[in-house]
Design an enzyme around this catalytic site. Structure first.
Site, mmCIF file in Angstrom:
data_model
loop_
_atom_site.group_PDB
_atom_site.id
_atom_site.type_symbol
_atom_site.label_atom_id
_atom_site.label_comp_id
_atom_site.label_asym_id
_atom_site.label_seq_id
_atom_site.Cartn_x
_atom_site.Cartn_y
_atom_site.Cartn_z
ATOM 1 C CG ASN A 22 48.300 38.938 37.001
ATOM 2 O OD1 ASN A 22 48.072 38.980 35.788
ATOM 3 N ND2 ASN A 22 47.622 38.166 37.830
ATOM 4 C CE LYS A 53 44.694 40.129 39.042
ATOM 5 N NZ LYS A 53 43.890 39.941 40.216
ATOM 6 C CG HIS A 103 46.308 34.450 39.578
ATOM 7 N ND1 HIS A 103 45.001 34.761 39.858
ATOM 8 C CD2 HIS A 103 47.054 35.508 39.994
ATOM 9 C CE1 HIS A 103 44.956 35.966 40.408
ATOM 10 N NE2 HIS A 103 46.191 36.445 40.497
ATOM 11 C CD GLU A 109 42.081 36.923 39.279
ATOM 12 O OE1 GLU A 109 42.671 37.133 38.204
ATOM 13 O OE2 GLU A 109 42.131 37.715 40.245
ATOM 14 C CD GLU A 149 48.562 36.909 43.776
ATOM 15 O OE1 GLU A 149 48.799 38.099 43.600
ATOM 16 O OE2 GLU A 149 48.002 36.203 42.923
ATOM 17 N N GLY A 162 42.041 42.142 44.806
ATOM 18 C CA GLY A 162 41.083 43.063 44.193
ATOM 19 C C GLY A 162 40.030 43.614 45.147
ATOM 20 C CB SER A 212 44.506 44.864 48.276
ATOM 21 O OG SER A 212 43.286 44.368 47.744
HETATM 22 P P1 13P Z 1 45.259 43.117 43.168
HETATM 23 O O1 13P Z 1 46.603 43.769 43.361
HETATM 24 O O2 13P Z 1 44.380 43.821 42.195
HETATM 25 O O3 13P Z 1 44.597 42.807 44.482
HETATM 26 O O4 13P Z 1 45.542 41.683 42.470
HETATM 27 C C1 13P Z 1 46.484 40.845 43.010
HETATM 28 C C2 13P Z 1 46.711 39.729 42.067
HETATM 29 O O5 13P Z 1 45.851 38.897 41.843
HETATM 30 C C3 13P Z 1 47.999 39.680 41.372
HETATM 31 O O6 13P Z 1 48.194 38.449 40.758
#
Ligand code: 13P
Length: 249
Positions: free
Chosen positions: A9, A11, A94, A96, A166, A172, A211
């Site tokens: 992803n 983003k 997701h 976010e 997640e 992150g 992560s």
């Molecule tokens: P990270 O791997 O940066 O923690 O992000 C995970 C994520 O949100 C994947 O959709």
């Protein structure tokens, strides 16, 4: 044993040039022992599909409109449009999107339905916030997030779909959930699906995201109910992503 799947992803990161170099590196490495899915920002979908599609790498959107029919929805992108640009998959719900765009469980379920109606396979993202985990609410939060999709779409909707667990506090932050925490939630999700249909529960691929990096991927992927990973930050560097793919055996 079924192949694991490693999904990227990106983003809202990258550029056309970055998309090209990442895809070129992934295709050259040809990681055939696992399935690979790349979810770039929408403007790069066609490029990614052109570069990766032929190599059997899956391509997906990161979000879609809940509206199925074309209409006056400025800024929105439908499932059919994503498919038209080469996507076969789409992330739905997701964290976010849930938090910065106030997507409710119900809206996420409608997006899940719109993805299916438009011929895409949805990847339902679920996860609890830190305060919810600390309050012992993790299982209940996940049950509501999965339950909203089961209510609107039914268990058959997971026939080809995937669920990505997640935890919000792990995304992150550099602090992945422990393999034991991940296994617990994945087993919980599978048991929730099992109550509806044991066969589909067995088939539904459950990914962990938050992560994931080369150093922790193998241990996470070794958990019995972990079928792969959804990778954010580490998917933006080809060598990091390919090391995670190598751990998905
Ligand atoms: P990270 O791997 O940066 O923690 O992000 C995970 C994520 O949100 C994947 O959709």
């Amino acid at each position: 044993m079924r192949k694991k799947i490693v999904a990227a992803n990106w983003k809202m990161y990258g550029s056309r040039a970055m998309a090209k170099s990442l895809c070129t590196a992934i295709v050259a490495a040809n990681p055939t022992h696992c399935d690979v899915l790349i979810c770039p920002p929408d403007p790069y979908l066609s490029d990614v599909a052109d570069l990766c599609g032929v190599a059997g790498v899956g391509v997906g959107g990161q979000n879609l409109s809940e509206h199925i029919e074309p209409g006056a929805y400025t800024g929105e992108v439908s499932a059919a449009m994503l498919a038209d640009c080469g996507a076969h998959w789409v992330l739905v719900g997701h964290s976010e999107r849930r938090h910065y765009h106030a997507e409710s469980n119900e809206l996420v379920a409608r997006k899940f339905a719109a993805a299916l109606a438009g011929g895409l396979t949805p990847v339902l993202c679920v996860g609890e916030k830190l305060a919810q985990r600390q309050a012992g609410e993790t299982d209940a939060v996940i049950a509501d997030q999965v339950g909203a999709v089961l209510d609107i779409c039914g268990i058959g909707a997971f026939e080809a779909g995937m669920i990505a667990y997640e935890p919000v506090w792990a995304i992150g932050t550099g602090h992945a959930a422990t393999p034991q925490q991940v296994q617990h939630v994945h087993a919980f999700i599978r048991s929730q699906l099992e109550k509806e249909d044991a066969r589909i529960a067995r088939l539904t691929r459950l990914l962990y995201g938050g992560s994931v990096k080369a150093a922790n991927a193998a241990e996470l992927f070794a958990q019995p109910d972990v079928d792969g990973g959804l990778i954010g930050g580490a998917s933006l560097v080809a060598s990091d992503f390919l090391e995670i793919c190598a751990a998905a055996r």
